[in-house]
Enzyme design. Sequence first.
Site, PDB file in Angstrom:
ATOM      1  N   GLY A   1       0.835  -1.213   0.000  1.00 40.84           N
ATOM      2  CA  GLY A   1       0.000   0.000   0.000  1.00 40.84           C
ATOM      3  C   GLY A   1       0.860   1.250   0.000  1.00 40.84           C
ATOM      4  O   GLY A   1       1.828   1.328   0.747  1.00 40.84           O
TER       5      GLY A   1
ATOM      6  N   ARG B   1       1.485  -4.898  -5.717  1.00 42.66           N
ATOM      7  CA  ARG B   1       1.378  -6.138  -4.962  1.00 42.66           C
ATOM      8  C   ARG B   1       1.802  -7.234  -5.937  1.00 42.66           C
ATOM      9  O   ARG B   1       1.503  -7.156  -7.126  1.00 42.66           O
ATOM     10  CB  ARG B   1      -0.033  -6.319  -4.447  1.00 42.66           C
TER      11      ARG B   1
ATOM     12  N   ASP C   1       3.648  -4.336   6.755  1.00 46.25           N
ATOM     13  CA  ASP C   1       4.051  -5.631   7.319  1.00 46.25           C
ATOM     14  C   ASP C   1       4.074  -6.744   6.272  1.00 46.25           C
ATOM     15  O   ASP C   1       4.893  -7.665   6.365  1.00 46.25           O
ATOM     16  CB  ASP C   1       3.193  -6.003   8.537  1.00 46.25           C
TER      17      ASP C   1
ATOM     18  N   THR D   1       3.482   2.884   6.037  1.00 48.12           N
ATOM     19  CA  THR D   1       2.083   2.464   5.933  1.00 48.12           C
ATOM     20  C   THR D   1       1.192   3.452   6.674  1.00 48.12           C
ATOM     21  O   THR D   1       1.527   3.881   7.782  1.00 48.12           O
ATOM     22  CB  THR D   1       1.855   1.036   6.491  1.00 48.12           C
TER      23      THR D   1
ATOM     24  N   ASP E   1      -1.453   2.783   8.048  1.00 49.96           N
ATOM     25  CA  ASP E   1      -2.222   2.102   9.099  1.00 49.96           C
ATOM     26  C   ASP E   1      -1.582   2.154  10.489  1.00 49.96           C
ATOM     27  O   ASP E   1      -2.234   1.872  11.477  1.00 49.96           O
ATOM     28  CB  ASP E   1      -2.425   0.623   8.734  1.00 49.96           C
TER      29      ASP E   1
ATOM     30  N   ASP F   1       0.274   0.080  11.902  1.00 43.26           N
ATOM     31  CA  ASP F   1       0.007  -1.191  12.600  1.00 43.26           C
ATOM     32  C   ASP F   1       1.260  -2.059  12.697  1.00 43.26           C
ATOM     33  O   ASP F   1       1.180  -3.278  12.633  1.00 43.26           O
ATOM     34  CB  ASP F   1      -1.124  -1.949  11.884  1.00 43.26           C
TER      35      ASP F   1
ATOM     36  N   ARG G   1      -8.264  -1.726   7.668  1.00 48.27           N
ATOM     37  CA  ARG G   1      -8.902  -3.058   7.602  1.00 48.27           C
ATOM     38  C   ARG G   1      -8.644  -3.860   8.874  1.00 48.27           C
ATOM     39  O   ARG G   1      -9.499  -4.560   9.373  1.00 48.27           O
ATOM     40  CB  ARG G   1      -8.384  -3.825   6.382  1.00 48.27           C
TER      41      ARG G   1
HETATM   42  P1  ADP Z   1       1.883  -4.048   2.759  1.00 48.20           P
HETATM   43  O1  ADP Z   1       3.361  -4.095   2.645  1.00 48.20           O
HETATM   44  O2  ADP Z   1       1.343  -2.674   2.544  1.00 48.20           O
HETATM   45  O3  ADP Z   1       1.389  -4.700   4.043  1.00 48.20           O
HETATM   46  P2  ADP Z   1       0.988  -6.385   1.176  1.00 48.20           P
HETATM   47  O4  ADP Z   1       0.509  -7.161   2.362  1.00 48.20           O
HETATM   48  O5  ADP Z   1       0.135  -6.365  -0.024  1.00 48.20           O
HETATM   49  O6  ADP Z   1       1.269  -4.852   1.518  1.00 48.20           O
HETATM   50  O7  ADP Z   1       2.421  -6.978   0.760  1.00 48.20           O
HETATM   51  C1  ADP Z   1       3.136  -6.422  -0.315  1.00 48.20           C
HETATM   52  C2  ADP Z   1       3.815  -7.507  -1.089  1.00 48.20           C
HETATM   53  O8  ADP Z   1       4.795  -8.166  -0.263  1.00 48.20           O
HETATM   54  C3  ADP Z   1       2.926  -8.640  -1.577  1.00 48.20           C
HETATM   55  O9  ADP Z   1       2.220  -8.307  -2.748  1.00 48.20           O
HETATM   56  C4  ADP Z   1       3.947  -9.741  -1.830  1.00 48.20           C
HETATM   57  O10 ADP Z   1       4.628  -9.531  -3.041  1.00 48.20           O
HETATM   58  C5  ADP Z   1       4.929  -9.525  -0.673  1.00 48.20           C
HETATM   59  N1  ADP Z   1       4.576 -10.420   0.459  1.00 48.20           N
HETATM   60  C6  ADP Z   1       3.688 -10.220   1.434  1.00 48.20           C
HETATM   61  N2  ADP Z   1       3.635 -11.270   2.288  1.00 48.20           N
HETATM   62  C7  ADP Z   1       4.537 -12.175   1.832  1.00 48.20           C
HETATM   63  C8  ADP Z   1       4.950 -13.480   2.247  1.00 48.20           C
HETATM   64  N3  ADP Z   1       4.429 -14.066   3.327  1.00 48.20           N
HETATM   65  N4  ADP Z   1       5.910 -14.097   1.509  1.00 48.20           N
HETATM   66  C9  ADP Z   1       6.440 -13.526   0.435  1.00 48.20           C
HETATM   67  N5  ADP Z   1       6.087 -12.309  -0.025  1.00 48.20           N
HETATM   68  C10 ADP Z   1       5.150 -11.631   0.648  1.00 48.20           C
END
Ligand code: ADP
Length: 327
Positions: A15, A76, A107, A130, A132, A134, A176
Amino acid sequence: MQKKISRIGVLTSGGDAPGMNAAVRAVVRTGIYHGLDVFGIMRGYQGLMEDDIYQMEGRSVANIIQRGGTILKTARCKEFYTPEGRKKAYEILKQRGIEGLVVIGGDGSFRGAVAFSQEYDIPVIGIAGTIDKDIYGTDFTIGFDTAVNTAVEAIDKIRDTADAHDRLFIVEVMGRDAGYIALHSGIATGAENILVPERKTDLKDIINSLQEKERRKKLVNIIVVAEGDEYGGAQNVANLLKEHLPKAEARVCILGHIQRGGAPSCLDRLIASRMGYHAVECLIEGKFNVFVGILNNKMNYVPLENVGKKKGTISEEWMKIVKILAS
Ligand code: ADP
Protein backbone atom coordinates in the site's frame (compact mmCIF):
# COMPACT_ATOMS: atom_id res chain seq x y z
CA MET A 1 34.67 -10.23 8.53
CA GLN A 2 31.59 -8.79 6.84
CA LYS A 3 31.85 -8.00 3.12
CA LYS A 4 31.61 -4.27 2.46
CA ILE A 5 28.47 -3.32 0.58
CA SER A 6 28.90 -1.00 -2.38
CA ARG A 7 25.68 -1.39 -4.42
CA ILE A 8 22.22 -1.15 -2.91
CA GLY A 9 18.66 -1.20 -4.21
CA VAL A 10 15.59 0.57 -2.89
CA LEU A 11 11.94 -0.23 -3.56
CA THR A 12 8.48 0.75 -2.33
CA SER A 13 5.98 -2.07 -1.94
CA GLY A 14 2.38 -2.80 -0.95
CA GLY A 15 0.00 0.00 0.00
CA ASP A 16 1.35 3.45 -0.87
CA ALA A 17 1.74 6.04 1.84
CA PRO A 18 2.48 9.76 1.67
CA GLY A 19 6.12 10.27 2.66
CA MET A 20 7.48 7.26 0.76
CA ASN A 21 9.18 9.70 -1.62
CA ALA A 22 10.91 11.43 1.26
CA ALA A 23 12.23 8.03 2.39
CA VAL A 24 13.45 7.16 -1.12
CA ARG A 25 15.21 10.51 -1.29
CA ALA A 26 16.92 9.92 2.05
CA VAL A 27 18.09 6.44 1.05
CA VAL A 28 19.46 7.64 -2.29
CA ARG A 29 21.24 10.69 -0.93
CA THR A 30 22.68 8.91 2.12
CA GLY A 31 23.89 6.07 -0.10
CA ILE A 32 25.57 8.47 -2.50
CA TYR A 33 27.09 10.38 0.44
CA HIS A 34 28.75 7.11 1.48
CA GLY A 35 29.98 6.44 -2.08
CA LEU A 36 27.49 3.65 -2.78
CA ASP A 37 25.81 2.96 -6.11
CA VAL A 38 22.08 3.20 -5.49
CA PHE A 39 19.50 1.53 -7.72
CA GLY A 40 15.81 2.36 -7.79
CA ILE A 41 13.63 -0.69 -8.28
CA MET A 42 10.25 0.08 -9.86
CA ARG A 43 6.90 -1.41 -8.70
CA GLY A 44 8.16 -3.23 -5.63
CA TYR A 45 8.94 -6.94 -5.84
CA GLN A 46 7.21 -7.09 -9.23
CA GLY A 47 9.70 -4.71 -10.83
CA LEU A 48 12.55 -6.48 -9.08
CA MET A 49 11.64 -9.80 -10.71
CA GLU A 50 11.24 -8.06 -14.08
CA ASP A 51 14.57 -6.21 -13.78
CA ASP A 52 12.80 -2.85 -13.94
CA ILE A 53 15.73 -1.17 -12.24
CA TYR A 54 17.72 1.99 -12.86
CA GLN A 55 20.66 3.69 -11.25
CA MET A 56 19.79 6.78 -9.25
CA GLU A 57 21.77 9.96 -8.80
CA GLY A 58 21.34 12.67 -6.20
CA ARG A 59 19.30 14.64 -8.74
CA SER A 60 16.98 11.68 -9.43
CA VAL A 61 15.27 12.49 -6.14
CA ALA A 62 15.20 16.26 -6.48
CA ASN A 63 11.89 17.98 -5.82
CA ILE A 64 10.08 14.91 -4.49
CA ILE A 65 10.13 15.35 -0.70
CA GLN A 66 6.82 17.22 -0.84
CA ARG A 67 5.07 14.80 -3.19
CA GLY A 68 2.62 12.07 -2.20
CA GLY A 69 2.64 8.65 -3.87
CA THR A 70 5.98 7.13 -4.80
CA ILE A 71 8.18 7.88 -7.80
CA LEU A 72 9.29 4.24 -7.72
CA LYS A 73 5.63 3.15 -7.98
CA THR A 74 4.36 0.31 -5.88
CA ALA A 75 2.66 -2.99 -6.51
CA ARG A 76 1.38 -6.14 -4.96
CA CYS A 77 3.16 -9.17 -6.39
CA LYS A 78 1.72 -12.69 -6.19
CA GLU A 79 4.81 -14.36 -7.60
CA PHE A 80 6.99 -13.15 -4.74
CA TYR A 81 5.00 -15.39 -2.38
CA THR A 82 6.55 -18.38 -4.16
CA PRO A 83 10.15 -19.65 -3.81
CA GLU A 84 10.44 -19.55 -7.63
CA GLY A 85 9.50 -15.85 -7.67
CA ARG A 86 12.03 -15.01 -4.99
CA LYS A 87 14.71 -17.01 -6.84
CA LYS A 88 14.05 -14.87 -9.91
CA ALA A 89 14.46 -11.76 -7.79
CA TYR A 90 17.72 -13.06 -6.34
CA GLU A 91 19.14 -13.79 -9.78
CA ILE A 92 18.38 -10.27 -10.97
CA LEU A 93 20.13 -8.80 -7.93
CA LYS A 94 23.14 -11.09 -8.47
CA GLN A 95 23.39 -10.11 -12.15
CA ARG A 96 23.32 -6.45 -11.21
CA GLY A 97 25.71 -6.88 -8.31
CA ILE A 98 23.22 -5.38 -5.85
CA GLU A 99 24.28 -6.53 -2.38
CA GLY A 100 21.70 -4.96 -0.09
CA LEU A 101 18.06 -3.94 -0.29
CA VAL A 102 15.95 -1.29 1.38
CA VAL A 103 12.25 -2.16 1.38
CA ILE A 104 9.82 0.65 2.17
CA GLY A 105 6.42 -0.85 2.90
CA GLY A 106 4.05 -2.36 5.41
CA ASP A 107 4.05 -5.63 7.32
CA GLY A 108 3.24 -7.65 4.19
CA SER A 109 6.29 -6.27 2.41
CA PHE A 110 8.34 -7.09 5.50
CA ARG A 111 7.07 -10.67 5.51
CA GLY A 112 8.24 -10.93 1.91
CA ALA A 113 11.61 -9.52 2.97
CA VAL A 114 11.91 -12.14 5.72
CA ALA A 115 11.19 -14.99 3.32
CA PHE A 116 13.76 -13.59 0.90
CA SER A 117 16.50 -12.93 3.45
CA GLN A 118 16.10 -16.41 4.93
CA GLU A 119 16.72 -17.96 1.53
CA TYR A 120 19.42 -15.69 0.11
CA ASP A 121 22.47 -13.81 1.32
CA ILE A 122 21.11 -10.38 0.42
CA PRO A 123 20.57 -8.30 3.55
CA VAL A 124 17.30 -6.40 3.68
CA ILE A 125 16.45 -3.34 5.75
CA GLY A 126 12.80 -2.40 6.16
CA ILE A 127 11.37 1.08 6.52
CA ALA A 128 7.88 1.22 7.99
CA GLY A 129 5.79 2.95 5.32
CA THR A 130 2.08 2.46 5.93
CA ILE A 131 -0.84 4.74 6.73
CA ASP A 132 -2.22 2.10 9.10
CA LYS A 133 0.44 2.50 11.83
CA ASP A 134 0.01 -1.19 12.60
CA ILE A 135 3.65 -2.22 12.97
CA TYR A 136 4.76 -3.11 16.46
CA GLY A 137 8.11 -1.63 17.56
CA THR A 138 7.75 1.87 16.20
CA ASP A 139 5.78 4.89 17.38
CA PHE A 140 5.56 6.16 13.82
CA THR A 141 5.02 4.78 10.37
CA ILE A 142 5.43 6.91 7.29
CA GLY A 143 2.10 8.19 5.99
CA PHE A 144 -0.02 7.82 9.11
CA ASP A 145 0.21 11.44 10.17
CA THR A 146 -0.73 12.71 6.72
CA ALA A 147 -3.61 10.24 6.37
CA VAL A 148 -5.01 11.05 9.76
CA ASN A 149 -4.81 14.79 9.07
CA THR A 150 -6.65 14.27 5.79
CA ALA A 151 -9.36 12.41 7.70
CA VAL A 152 -9.54 15.17 10.32
CA GLU A 153 -9.93 17.84 7.66
CA ALA A 154 -12.71 15.88 5.99
CA ILE A 155 -14.57 15.09 9.22
CA ASP A 156 -14.41 18.76 10.29
CA LYS A 157 -16.17 19.61 7.03
CA ILE A 158 -18.70 16.86 7.56
CA ARG A 159 -19.43 18.25 11.02
CA ASP A 160 -20.31 21.63 9.51
CA THR A 161 -22.96 20.14 7.27
CA ALA A 162 -24.10 17.69 9.98
CA ASP A 163 -24.58 20.64 12.29
CA ALA A 164 -26.53 22.66 9.72
CA HIS A 165 -29.02 19.83 9.25
CA ASP A 166 -28.93 18.21 12.70
CA ARG A 167 -27.77 14.95 11.23
CA LEU A 168 -26.08 11.81 12.39
CA PHE A 169 -23.05 11.00 10.23
CA ILE A 170 -21.31 7.67 10.10
CA VAL A 171 -17.90 8.26 8.58
CA GLU A 172 -15.73 5.40 7.38
CA VAL A 173 -11.96 5.77 7.43
CA MET A 174 -9.28 3.35 6.26
CA GLY A 175 -8.06 0.53 8.49
CA ARG A 176 -8.90 -3.06 7.60
CA ASP A 177 -7.04 -4.51 10.57
CA ALA A 178 -5.99 -1.44 12.51
CA GLY A 179 -8.12 1.28 14.06
CA TYR A 180 -5.50 3.98 14.59
CA ILE A 181 -6.75 6.30 11.85
CA ALA A 182 -10.27 5.98 13.28
CA LEU A 183 -9.11 6.50 16.85
CA HIS A 184 -6.88 9.50 16.20
CA SER A 185 -9.16 11.25 13.72
CA GLY A 186 -12.21 10.51 15.87
CA ILE A 187 -10.70 11.98 19.01
CA ALA A 188 -9.35 14.98 17.14
CA THR A 189 -12.75 15.80 15.67
CA GLY A 190 -14.80 15.16 18.80
CA ALA A 191 -16.55 12.08 17.42
CA GLU A 192 -19.31 10.68 19.59
CA ASN A 193 -18.17 7.13 18.97
CA ILE A 194 -15.28 5.30 17.35
CA LEU A 195 -15.50 1.75 16.05
CA VAL A 196 -12.23 -0.12 15.54
CA PRO A 197 -11.34 -3.69 14.55
CA GLU A 198 -9.26 -4.25 17.69
CA ARG A 199 -12.19 -3.95 20.09
CA LYS A 200 -15.67 -5.35 20.33
CA THR A 201 -18.37 -2.75 19.83
CA ASP A 202 -21.32 -2.51 22.15
CA LEU A 203 -23.92 -1.44 19.59
CA LYS A 204 -26.63 -1.41 22.25
CA ASP A 205 -24.64 1.10 24.23
CA ILE A 206 -24.27 3.32 21.14
CA ILE A 207 -27.99 3.13 20.47
CA ASN A 208 -28.81 3.96 24.10
CA SER A 209 -26.49 6.92 24.06
CA LEU A 210 -27.92 8.22 20.75
CA GLN A 211 -31.46 7.84 22.09
CA GLU A 212 -30.50 9.70 25.23
CA LYS A 213 -28.94 12.46 23.09
CA GLU A 214 -32.09 12.58 20.99
CA ARG A 215 -34.05 13.27 24.18
CA ARG A 216 -31.66 16.12 24.98
CA LYS A 217 -32.08 17.40 21.40
CA LYS A 218 -28.42 16.77 20.61
CA LEU A 219 -28.99 15.52 17.11
CA VAL A 220 -25.61 16.20 15.55
CA ASN A 221 -23.48 13.14 16.09
CA ILE A 222 -20.49 11.74 14.30
CA ILE A 223 -19.46 8.14 14.52
CA VAL A 224 -16.11 7.23 13.00
CA VAL A 225 -15.83 3.64 11.81
CA ALA A 226 -12.68 1.88 10.64
CA GLU A 227 -13.43 -0.09 7.47
CA GLY A 228 -12.52 -3.37 9.21
CA ASP A 229 -14.73 -3.01 12.29
CA GLU A 230 -16.74 -6.07 13.28
CA TYR A 231 -19.88 -4.90 11.42
CA GLY A 232 -18.04 -4.48 8.12
CA GLY A 233 -17.91 -0.72 7.69
CA ALA A 234 -20.03 2.41 7.91
CA GLN A 235 -22.94 1.37 5.70
CA ASN A 236 -23.68 -1.72 7.77
CA VAL A 237 -23.40 0.24 11.00
CA ALA A 238 -25.78 2.87 9.61
CA ASN A 239 -28.31 0.20 8.59
CA LEU A 240 -28.26 -1.31 12.08
CA LEU A 241 -28.58 2.07 13.78
CA LYS A 242 -31.46 3.17 11.56
CA GLU A 243 -33.47 0.15 12.64
CA HIS A 244 -33.39 1.45 16.21
CA LEU A 245 -33.40 5.17 15.55
CA PRO A 246 -36.12 5.69 12.95
CA LYS A 247 -36.20 9.45 13.53
CA ALA A 248 -32.46 10.00 13.05
CA GLU A 249 -31.36 11.63 9.79
CA ALA A 250 -28.41 9.34 9.27
CA ARG A 251 -25.88 9.76 6.45
CA VAL A 252 -22.88 7.69 5.49
CA CYS A 253 -19.63 9.08 4.17
CA ILE A 254 -16.76 6.83 3.10
CA LEU A 255 -13.52 8.77 2.86
CA GLY A 256 -11.66 6.14 0.84
CA HIS A 257 -8.47 6.73 -1.07
CA ILE A 258 -8.10 10.44 -0.44
CA GLN A 259 -6.47 9.27 2.80
CA ARG A 260 -3.55 7.86 0.85
CA GLY A 261 -2.81 10.90 -1.27
CA GLY A 262 -1.61 14.44 -0.84
CA ALA A 263 1.57 16.16 0.22
CA PRO A 264 3.14 14.43 3.23
CA SER A 265 2.92 16.29 6.53
CA CYS A 266 6.03 17.76 8.10
CA LEU A 267 6.13 14.87 10.59
CA ASP A 268 5.99 12.26 7.84
CA ARG A 269 8.79 14.00 5.92
CA LEU A 270 10.90 14.09 9.07
CA ILE A 271 10.48 10.47 10.06
CA ALA A 272 10.92 9.33 6.45
CA SER A 273 14.19 11.28 6.20
CA ARG A 274 15.43 9.89 9.50
CA MET A 275 14.45 6.30 8.75
CA GLY A 276 15.90 6.45 5.23
CA TYR A 277 19.19 7.75 6.52
CA HIS A 278 19.42 5.07 9.22
CA ALA A 279 18.43 2.28 6.84
CA VAL A 280 21.55 2.96 4.78
CA GLU A 281 23.67 3.26 7.93
CA CYS A 282 22.41 -0.21 8.91
CA LEU A 283 23.57 -1.69 5.63
CA ILE A 284 26.97 -0.06 6.01
CA GLU A 285 27.37 -1.12 9.63
CA GLY A 286 26.21 -4.69 9.03
CA LYS A 287 23.00 -4.41 11.06
CA PHE A 288 21.07 -6.67 8.73
CA ASN A 289 17.50 -7.90 8.33
CA VAL A 290 15.91 -5.40 10.65
CA PHE A 291 13.34 -2.72 10.13
CA VAL A 292 14.07 0.82 11.19
CA GLY A 293 11.56 2.19 13.65
CA ILE A 294 11.47 5.10 16.06
CA LEU A 295 10.53 4.36 19.67
CA ASN A 296 10.56 7.01 22.40
CA ASN A 297 12.36 9.31 19.96
CA LYS A 298 15.25 6.86 19.52
CA MET A 299 15.97 4.63 16.57
CA ASN A 300 14.73 1.11 17.17
CA TYR A 301 16.02 -1.75 15.03
CA VAL A 302 13.54 -4.61 15.08
CA PRO A 303 14.44 -8.00 13.55
CA LEU A 304 12.22 -8.36 10.51
CA GLU A 305 11.23 -11.85 11.59
CA ASN A 306 9.53 -10.36 14.67
CA VAL A 307 7.15 -8.31 12.54
CA GLY A 308 3.56 -9.37 13.10
CA LYS A 309 4.35 -11.42 16.23
CA LYS A 310 3.01 -8.67 18.44
CA LYS A 311 0.08 -6.47 17.62
CA GLY A 312 -0.56 -2.95 18.78
CA THR A 313 -3.61 -2.49 20.99
CA ILE A 314 -6.07 0.29 21.55
CA SER A 315 -6.26 0.83 25.28
CA GLU A 316 -9.30 0.99 27.49
CA GLU A 317 -8.10 4.45 28.52
CA TRP A 318 -8.46 5.83 24.99
CA MET A 319 -11.99 4.49 24.68
CA LYS A 320 -12.89 5.99 28.05
CA ILE A 321 -11.55 9.37 26.92
CA VAL A 322 -13.67 9.18 23.76
CA LYS A 323 -16.79 8.48 25.80
CA ILE A 324 -16.24 11.16 28.43
CA LEU A 325 -15.27 13.91 25.99
CA ALA A 326 -18.15 13.23 23.63
CA SER A 327 -20.92 13.36 26.22
P1 ADP B 1 1.88 -4.05 2.76
O1 ADP B 1 3.36 -4.10 2.65
O2 ADP B 1 1.34 -2.67 2.54
O3 ADP B 1 1.39 -4.70 4.04
P2 ADP B 1 0.99 -6.38 1.18
O4 ADP B 1 0.51 -7.16 2.36
O5 ADP B 1 0.13 -6.37 -0.02
O6 ADP B 1 1.27 -4.85 1.52
O7 ADP B 1 2.42 -6.98 0.76
C1 ADP B 1 3.14 -6.42 -0.32
C2 ADP B 1 3.81 -7.51 -1.09
O8 ADP B 1 4.79 -8.17 -0.26
C3 ADP B 1 2.93 -8.64 -1.58
O9 ADP B 1 2.22 -8.31 -2.75
C4 ADP B 1 3.95 -9.74 -1.83
O10 ADP B 1 4.63 -9.53 -3.04
C5 ADP B 1 4.93 -9.53 -0.67
N1 ADP B 1 4.58 -10.42 0.46
C6 ADP B 1 3.69 -10.22 1.43
N2 ADP B 1 3.63 -11.27 2.29
C7 ADP B 1 4.54 -12.18 1.83
C8 ADP B 1 4.95 -13.48 2.25
N3 ADP B 1 4.43 -14.07 3.33
N4 ADP B 1 5.91 -14.10 1.51
C9 ADP B 1 6.44 -13.53 0.43
N5 ADP B 1 6.09 -12.31 -0.02
C10 ADP B 1 5.15 -11.63 0.65
